[in-house]
Design a protein around this motif. Sequence first.
Motif, PDB file in Angstrom:
ATOM      1  N   VAL A   1       3.983   9.472 -20.472  1.00  0.00           N
ATOM      2  CA  VAL A   1       2.901   8.500 -20.292  1.00  0.00           C
ATOM      3  C   VAL A   1       3.103   7.276 -21.186  1.00  0.00           C
ATOM      4  CG1 VAL A   1       1.202  10.168 -19.488  1.00  0.00           C
ATOM      5  CG2 VAL A   1       1.415   9.742 -21.940  1.00  0.00           C
ATOM      6  N   ILE A   2       3.729   7.491 -22.350  1.00  0.00           N
ATOM      7  CA  ILE A   2       4.072   6.343 -23.192  1.00  0.00           C
ATOM      8  C   ILE A   2       5.100   5.481 -22.471  1.00  0.00           C
ATOM      9  CG2 ILE A   2       5.116   5.634 -25.383  1.00  0.00           C
ATOM     10  CD1 ILE A   2       3.975   8.198 -26.623  1.00  0.00           C
ATOM     11  N   GLY A   3       6.075   6.133 -21.819  1.00  0.00           N
ATOM     12  CA  GLY A   3       7.063   5.398 -21.042  1.00  0.00           C
ATOM     13  C   GLY A   3       6.444   4.610 -19.906  1.00  0.00           C
ATOM     14  N   SER A   4       5.429   5.175 -19.244  1.00  0.00           N
ATOM     15  CA  SER A   4       4.787   4.453 -18.136  1.00  0.00           C
ATOM     16  C   SER A   4       4.074   3.203 -18.629  1.00  0.00           C
ATOM     17  CB  SER A   4       3.806   5.371 -17.400  1.00  0.00           C
ATOM     18  OG  SER A   4       2.714   5.722 -18.230  1.00  0.00           O
ATOM     19  N   GLY A   5       3.575   3.263 -19.859  1.00  0.00           N
ATOM     20  CA  GLY A   5       2.873   2.110 -20.409  1.00  0.00           C
ATOM     21  C   GLY A   5       3.778   0.949 -20.765  1.00  0.00           C
TER      22      GLY A   5
ATOM     23  N   SER B   1       0.836  -1.216   0.000  1.00  0.00           N
ATOM     24  CA  SER B   1       0.000   0.000   0.000  1.00  0.00           C
ATOM     25  C   SER B   1       0.864   1.256   0.000  1.00  0.00           C
ATOM     26  CB  SER B   1      -0.945  -0.005   1.208  1.00  0.00           C
ATOM     27  OG  SER B   1      -0.225   0.107   2.426  1.00  0.00           O
ATOM     28  N   TRP B   2       2.015   1.214   0.698  1.00  0.00           N
ATOM     29  CA  TRP B   2       2.917   2.362   0.663  1.00  0.00           C
ATOM     30  C   TRP B   2       3.535   2.542  -0.723  1.00  0.00           C
ATOM     31  CZ3 TRP B   2       2.504   6.013   3.930  1.00  0.00           C
ATOM     32  CH2 TRP B   2       2.240   5.786   5.280  1.00  0.00           C
ATOM     33  N   ILE B   3       3.931   1.438  -1.367  1.00  0.00           N
ATOM     34  CA  ILE B   3       4.524   1.522  -2.718  1.00  0.00           C
ATOM     35  C   ILE B   3       3.510   2.085  -3.708  1.00  0.00           C
ATOM     36  CG2 ILE B   3       5.479   0.204  -4.646  1.00  0.00           C
ATOM     37  CD1 ILE B   3       7.394   0.584  -2.306  1.00  0.00           C
ATOM     38  N   VAL B   4       2.280   1.586  -3.656  1.00  0.00           N
ATOM     39  CA  VAL B   4       1.234   2.089  -4.565  1.00  0.00           C
ATOM     40  C   VAL B   4       1.017   3.579  -4.329  1.00  0.00           C
ATOM     41  CG1 VAL B   4      -1.222   1.963  -5.127  1.00  0.00           C
ATOM     42  CG2 VAL B   4       0.095  -0.137  -4.818  1.00  0.00           C
ATOM     43  N   GLY B   5       0.986   3.987  -3.073  1.00  0.00           N
ATOM     44  CA  GLY B   5       0.801   5.405  -2.763  1.00  0.00           C
ATOM     45  C   GLY B   5       1.923   6.265  -3.298  1.00  0.00           C
ATOM     46  N   VAL B   6       3.169   5.794  -3.138  1.00  0.00           N
ATOM     47  CA  VAL B   6       4.324   6.576  -3.596  1.00  0.00           C
ATOM     48  C   VAL B   6       4.343   6.676  -5.124  1.00  0.00           C
ATOM     49  CG1 VAL B   6       6.850   6.568  -3.769  1.00  0.00           C
ATOM     50  CG2 VAL B   6       5.746   6.144  -1.567  1.00  0.00           C
ATOM     51  N   VAL B   7       4.075   5.576  -5.819  1.00  0.00           N
ATOM     52  CA  VAL B   7       4.059   5.602  -7.290  1.00  0.00           C
ATOM     53  C   VAL B   7       2.964   6.537  -7.797  1.00  0.00           C
ATOM     54  CG1 VAL B   7       3.644   4.238  -9.369  1.00  0.00           C
ATOM     55  CG2 VAL B   7       5.120   3.337  -7.566  1.00  0.00           C
ATOM     56  N   ASN B   8       1.780   6.447  -7.199  1.00  0.00           N
ATOM     57  CA  ASN B   8       0.696   7.334  -7.612  1.00  0.00           C
ATOM     58  C   ASN B   8       1.006   8.789  -7.293  1.00  0.00           C
ATOM     59  OD1 ASN B   8      -1.016   5.393  -8.711  1.00  0.00           O
ATOM     60  ND2 ASN B   8      -1.921   4.892  -6.731  1.00  0.00           N
ATOM     61  N   ALA B   9       1.781   9.008  -6.232  1.00  0.00           N
ATOM     62  CA  ALA B   9       2.140  10.376  -5.841  1.00  0.00           C
ATOM     63  C   ALA B   9       3.276  10.937  -6.684  1.00  0.00           C
ATOM     64  CB  ALA B   9       2.532  10.406  -4.363  1.00  0.00           C
ATOM     65  N   GLY B  10       3.946  10.109  -7.486  1.00  0.00           N
ATOM     66  CA  GLY B  10       5.100  10.549  -8.264  1.00  0.00           C
ATOM     67  C   GLY B  10       4.890  11.840  -9.038  1.00  0.00           C
ATOM     68  N   PRO B  11       3.823  11.942  -9.841  1.00  0.00           N
ATOM     69  CA  PRO B  11       3.622  13.187 -10.597  1.00  0.00           C
ATOM     70  C   PRO B  11       3.473  14.407  -9.704  1.00  0.00           C
ATOM     71  CG  PRO B  11       2.210  11.434 -11.445  1.00  0.00           C
ATOM     72  CD  PRO B  11       2.815  10.934 -10.171  1.00  0.00           C
TER      73      PRO B  11
ATOM     74  N   THR C   1       8.955   7.285 -14.591  1.00  0.00           N
ATOM     75  CA  THR C   1       8.143   7.897 -15.651  1.00  0.00           C
ATOM     76  C   THR C   1       7.062   8.792 -15.066  1.00  0.00           C
ATOM     77  OG1 THR C   1       6.635   5.987 -15.760  1.00  0.00           O
ATOM     78  CG2 THR C   1       8.551   5.976 -17.233  1.00  0.00           C
ATOM     79  N   ARG C   2       6.533   8.419 -13.913  1.00  0.00           N
ATOM     80  CA  ARG C   2       5.527   9.261 -13.252  1.00  0.00           C
ATOM     81  C   ARG C   2       6.159  10.562 -12.740  1.00  0.00           C
ATOM     82  NH1 ARG C   2       0.344   8.360 -13.893  1.00  0.00           N
ATOM     83  NH2 ARG C   2      -0.256   8.590 -11.712  1.00  0.00           N
ATOM     84  N   LEU C   3       7.420  10.488 -12.302  1.00  0.00           N
ATOM     85  CA  LEU C   3       8.120  11.709 -11.896  1.00  0.00           C
ATOM     86  C   LEU C   3       8.305  12.651 -13.088  1.00  0.00           C
ATOM     87  CD1 LEU C   3      10.916  10.318  -9.532  1.00  0.00           C
ATOM     88  CD2 LEU C   3       8.916  11.653  -8.847  1.00  0.00           C
TER      89      LEU C   3
END
Length: 648
Positions: free
Chosen positions: A218-222, A172-182, A233-235
Amino acid sequence: MADEEKTDPAHIDNASDYEKDTEVGPGRQGSRQHSVSLNRNVTARIQNPLAGIPRDTLFSNVEEFARTAGMTDQLPLLQKAALVAQNPPAFEEVSALDETERDALRNEVLHKWRQPRSLYFTVILCSIGAAVQGWDQTGSNGANLSWPIDFGVPDTVPKTGAVAGVDYDYGSWIVGVVNAGPYIASAFIGCWLSDPLNNYFGRRGTIFFSAVFCLLSVIGSGVSQNWHQLFVTRLLLGVGMGAKASTVPIYAAENCPAAVRGGLVMSWQMWTAFGIFLGFCANLAVYDVGPIAWRLQLGSAFIPAVPLVIGVYFCPESPRWYIKKERYSDAFKSLCRLRNTPLQAARDLYYIYAQLLEEADIIGHNNYVTRFIELFTIPRVRRATLAAFVVMLAQQMCGINIIAFYSSTIFVNAGAGQLQALLASFGFGLVNFVFAWPAVWTIDTWGRRALLLFTFPQMAWTLLAAGLCFIIPQESRAHLGMIAFFIFLFAAFYSPGEGPVPFTYSAEVFPLSHREVGMSWAVATCLFWAAVLSITFPRLLRAFHPVGAFCFYAGLNVTALVLIFLFVPETKQRTLEELDYVFAVPTRTHVRYQVTKALPWWINRYVLRRRGARLQPLYQFDGALAADQAIAVKGLAADQAIAVKGTT
């Protein structure tokens, strides 16, 4: 201290101040009135910097400006435009105007949406930029149901029970951090790049720069192969999002006339909501394509970035940016594309120039670092900084992004299947977009502050109700239905209020000299707390359960309401330059007025139902402002209608 305020010449309306203008400096004699301090406007008076200047002196100043600007060929136009700018309600009395020009000025009031195609094209381009922002936000919403499992960091216990050896708290922490990247990259890098990028490349160049980042990242994230690559990529996406969110609302605000600025600038949020809706549509469209579904959900956000990269080339540059660079001839050409007649373009050009002379007295010359420091040291700018901070912080406090980021996860927690969760999220996105439309009209009639004060109490009780509905037994059909209903109702109240106001408000409250760094501060505030929300909510949901999490955010809505009531002045239908006087009113004066006059009036009028209650206005207007043109034109139209009726 009170005696000092009464005797300080900078705070007194005094006609003799006109004779003191010779102290202003070379080349600017007699150009301004020094009757209101732009740092401490204790009288709360809003004035026109050209009002009261004798005609001969005004024409002399205009002639000097025309020579400086290399626009001597436009001198007759500039002189009659200055007469209109000096006293907007009295434009009918300016004999130099022809009937076509008078009609154009009347139409600013009677047909205010009758604007040039170039202006609407610019607003459409800004809307595409907003749609990119919204789509970027929701691509991860549906993808959150799949990528954590693919990358070995599941954050939700499956319905079949926990798998031995899997740390769901870590996931849950990893998902939160990745989603928070942008939002992390936006708050700490993207937003702060906005000022130097705008300084060197202009508004259009900055938008192009940000659009390229939003297109490629966003292409990179895919195509990322692990959560570390996805995070990077989110950063990179955040760098583009921050620069874009800090620039597009400013660009729209600087191009739009005051009468329709709110309605057009709020298109940022309306089309962000549309982008969120399109993101949910994309999530549904690729839901059943197999293991690559989440990659398509993330990568599809490149679609609206393509027309943004191309279309920005065809838009006019911000005339205020040209004026800031002393490229007055270019500013006039840009204004000619953005206004219906050359007279209106010349009027706005000279009025902006005159007000910027006022700003220069309190701001002077500075660099990037000093501009940032001055956000908190110059009183006029500090009050704008506080107000923008409050409205941006309130957007995260209200809880909208716990739905926008994690609606699919929330609905799965409520007992929905993946398809049901995506459908419910689609419904949320649709409501969010549809109910943003009324704000196009209400934001310039009801006002920014009034919309916030009305919608925050409604968001508080609907979020509270949504949380309490989780108590309904999951076996009941009402369980999921009532949760979805109150979440949709919450979105319906959010969309015309706290949705469009923060970015519109923040784009207009700062003086031109600090507009880029001020907007950077505001957007960084918003996106930093979005990052905090994104990181913490998955863990908050596990610790508090949905009931506690929703009730917590309902309480934050009440806190935000109090902050807005005390620290956010109204800005509707004031030119960007006239707002200098609004934010020159001391914070203490504004708070005292709200607590001792506005609040008792509201209680008397709406709680005790005393219809005779009257509210004394805070601001005193000098009668020579752009907004007074509306009163004059509507009065003339009414007189003409009565005369026509009398003859028939």
